[in-house]
Design an enzyme around this catalytic site. Structure first.
Site, PDB file in Angstrom:
ATOM      1  CE  LYS A 144      -4.609   0.372   2.032  1.00 29.89           C
ATOM      2  NZ  LYS A 144      -5.366   0.414   3.296  1.00 29.89           N
TER       3      LYS A 144
HETATM    4  O1  G3P Z   1      -7.946   1.114   5.629  1.00 31.96           O
HETATM    5  C1  G3P Z   1      -8.328   2.077   4.686  1.00 31.96           C
HETATM    6  C2  G3P Z   1      -9.660   2.683   5.013  1.00 31.96           C
HETATM    7  O2  G3P Z   1     -10.663   1.687   4.919  1.00 31.96           O
HETATM    8  C3  G3P Z   1      -9.706   3.379   6.368  1.00 31.96           C
HETATM    9  O3  G3P Z   1     -11.001   3.808   6.601  1.00 31.96           O
HETATM   10  O4  G3P Z   1     -12.537   4.176   8.534  1.00 31.96           O
HETATM   11  O5  G3P Z   1     -10.141   4.932   8.715  1.00 31.96           O
HETATM   12  O6  G3P Z   1     -11.743   6.143   7.182  1.00 31.96           O
HETATM   13  P1  G3P Z   1     -11.360   4.795   7.819  1.00 31.96           P
END
Ligand code: G3P
Length: 235
Positions: A101
C-alpha cells in the site's frame, strides 16, 4: 488467482466474480474468525490499524497471509521514494499475496510504477478525486482505494467518487481495480456494488450485519412453528 480468473474469462467467458469483500483490520484473531465464517476475499491494513496491534508489522502481515489466500494490503510508512521502495520490497517478500500500500503522492506513484514493474501488487491508497485515481492507474496500480467515509465526514457525497472513477475506468478499459474503502455502513456497501466497485473493504462488524434482517428471523421461526405443529417429522 487473478491470472487464473483472467484466463478462464478469456477461454470460457467465465462468469465474472461478484464484488469482492475484504476485511479492513489488522486484528489476526478477528481475521481468522471472519475467514471461517465468511470466506473473506482479502484484507486491508493501514498504519493506524497496525498500530492498534502493538506488534511488529512483518509478523502481523505474515500471519494474515497464512490465513487468507487473497490480497493482503500492507502499507509503507516512509514518505520518500527510496524508502518506499525499500519498505515495499520488504513487505512484498513476506508472501506472494501481499499488496504493497502506497499513498497517493508523487513519491508514492513513482514507487508504484517501480514496484509494479517488478511484478509487485500495489494498492494506491488515500484517493479522494477521480483524477488521483486515474494517475494511480497510469502508474500501474493493481488497486486504487478511494476513501468514501472520510469524504462523507466533511459533508461531501463520498460515493460520487466511486461512481466517477467507475465511469472513467470503464470508458478507458482500465485494468486497475476500484477498492472502495473507508466504508462506514451497509448503505455504503450497497451503493459501492451498484456503482461497480470491484472490491469493498469493510470493518469486521459489517460482515454479520449485512446478513441480518428481522423478517428472515421471523420467517425461520414461523417455518419451525408450522413444522412442529404438523408433527415435526424427522428426516
Ligand atoms: O484502511 C483504509 C480505510 O478503509 C480506512 O477507513 O474508517 O479509517 O476512514 P477509515
Amino acid at each position: 488467482m487473478v491470472a487464473l480468473k483472467n484466463l478462464l474469462t478469456a477461454c470460457f467467458s467465465w462468469k465474472e466474480y461478484p464484488m469482492q469483500f475484504f476485511a479492513d483490520t489488522a486484528d489476526v484473531a478477528a481475521i481468522r474468525q471472519l475467514h471461517e465464517d465468511h470466506r473473506i476475499d482479502g484484507v486491508t491494513t493501514n498504519p493506524s490499524l497496525m498500530a492498534k496491534t502493538g506488534r511488529p508489522i512483518m509478523d502481523v502481515i505474515a500471519e494474515i497471509c497464512d490465513i487468507v489466500d487473497g490480497p493482503v494490503s500492507a502499507e509503507v510508512t516512509a514518505a520518500d521514494y527510496e524508502n518506499m521502495l525499500r519498505q515495499g520490497r520488504l513487505l512484498a517478500d513476506i508472501a506472494e499475496n501481499v499488496a504493497v500500500k502506497l499513498p497517493l503522492t508523487k513519491d508514492g506513484l513513482k514507487a508504484c510504477a517501480a514496484l509494479s514493474d517488478f511484478g509487485i501488487m500495489v494498492n494506491v491508497t488515500l484517493c479522494f478525486t477521480p483524477m488521483q485515481a486515474l494517475m494511480a492507474a497510469r502508474a500501474g496500480a493493481h488497486f486504487v482505494s478511494p476513501f468514501v467515509g472520510r469524504l462523507d465526514d466533511i459533508g461531501q457525497q463520498g460515493m460520487d467518487l466511486i461512481i466517477d472513477i467507475a465511469d472513467i475506468f470503464d470508458a478507458h478499459q482500465m485494468e486497475t481495480e476500484i477498492l472502495a474503502a473507508s466504508i462506514r455502513h451497509q448503505a455504503h456497501v450497497l451503493e459501492a456494488a451498484k456503482a461497480g466497485a470491484h472490491v469493498v473493504t469493510i470493518p469486521p462488524k459489517l460482515f454479520d450485519e449485512l446478513l441480518q434482517h428481522p423478517l428472515t428471523d421471523a420467517g425461520i421461526d414461523r417455518f419451525n412453528k408450522d413444522w412442529q405443529e404438523a408433527g415435526g417429522q424427522e428426516f
